[in-house]
Structure formats: structure tokens, C-alpha cells
Design a protein around this motif. Structure first.
Motif: not given
Length: 94
Positions: A45-46, A48-57, A76-82
Motif C-alpha cells: 500500500s502507499w 503519504d505517497e510512499r510504498a509500504e510492504l507489510e508481511p502476512d501473519q 521498485k515494482l511498486a513505483r510502476v503500479l503507483h
């Protein structure tokens, strides 16, 4: 029976799978397939315009070994999706 593409693990590098979650703001379920049977899953998710990766349980943090390299590639790939959100994206990186 042959394995489906969802079960494929690379011999080197990683395979990144992003699936968009329903809703207005782009959020993605992320699965990173590493060599062998190693796999990481979480959410992108993003904030404040910054990509964040959260692990599943039960998953290690994405920036923990052996995922450090994969974490950087996923961001890096998150920038493409954003820039251009899509329903599904798969990328192989070596």
C-alpha cells in the motif's frame, strides 16, 4: 499433472506477483517466489505517497534475510503500479 504458473519458483532471482485488492485506493496482495520452495507474502500500500510492504501473519519481515534483495525489487515494482495501477502484474527478476 503439471504445476500451475502460480506454483513456479525461479532457479535464481525471484518472481513477483501483485494482485489488486478491491477498493478505491490501490492496494495489492504480493507474493514473492524465491528459489526452491521459499515464498514471502504480504500487502503493498502507499502511505503519504510512499510504498509500504507489510508481511502476512506468520511471515518474516520483508527486509529480513533472505528477502532483503527481494524487498528492494518489490519497492521498485511498486513505483510502476503507483504510476499505472493494474489488476494483476507478474515480473521475474534475476
Amino acid at each position: 499433472m503439471e504445476p500451475s504458473s502460480r506454483d513456479l519458483h525461479p532457479r535464481t532471482g525471484a518472481r513477483f506477483v501483485f494482485d489488486r485488492a478491491p477498493g478505491e485506493s490501490p492496494r495489492y496482495a504480493v507474493t514473492i517466489y524465491l528459489p526452491g520452495t521459499e515464498r514471502w507474502s504480504g500487502r503493498l500500500s502507499w502511505i503519504d505517497e510512499r510504498a509500504e510492504l507489510e508481511p502476512d501473519q506468520g511471515q518474516a519481515p520483508v527486509n529480513a534475510e533472505p528477502y532483503t534483495w527481494a524487498h528492494a525489487e518489490a519497492l521498485k515494482l511498486a513505483r510502476v503500479l503507483h504510476r499505472a495501477p493494474r489488476q494483476h502484474m507478474v515480473r521475474w527478476r534475476g
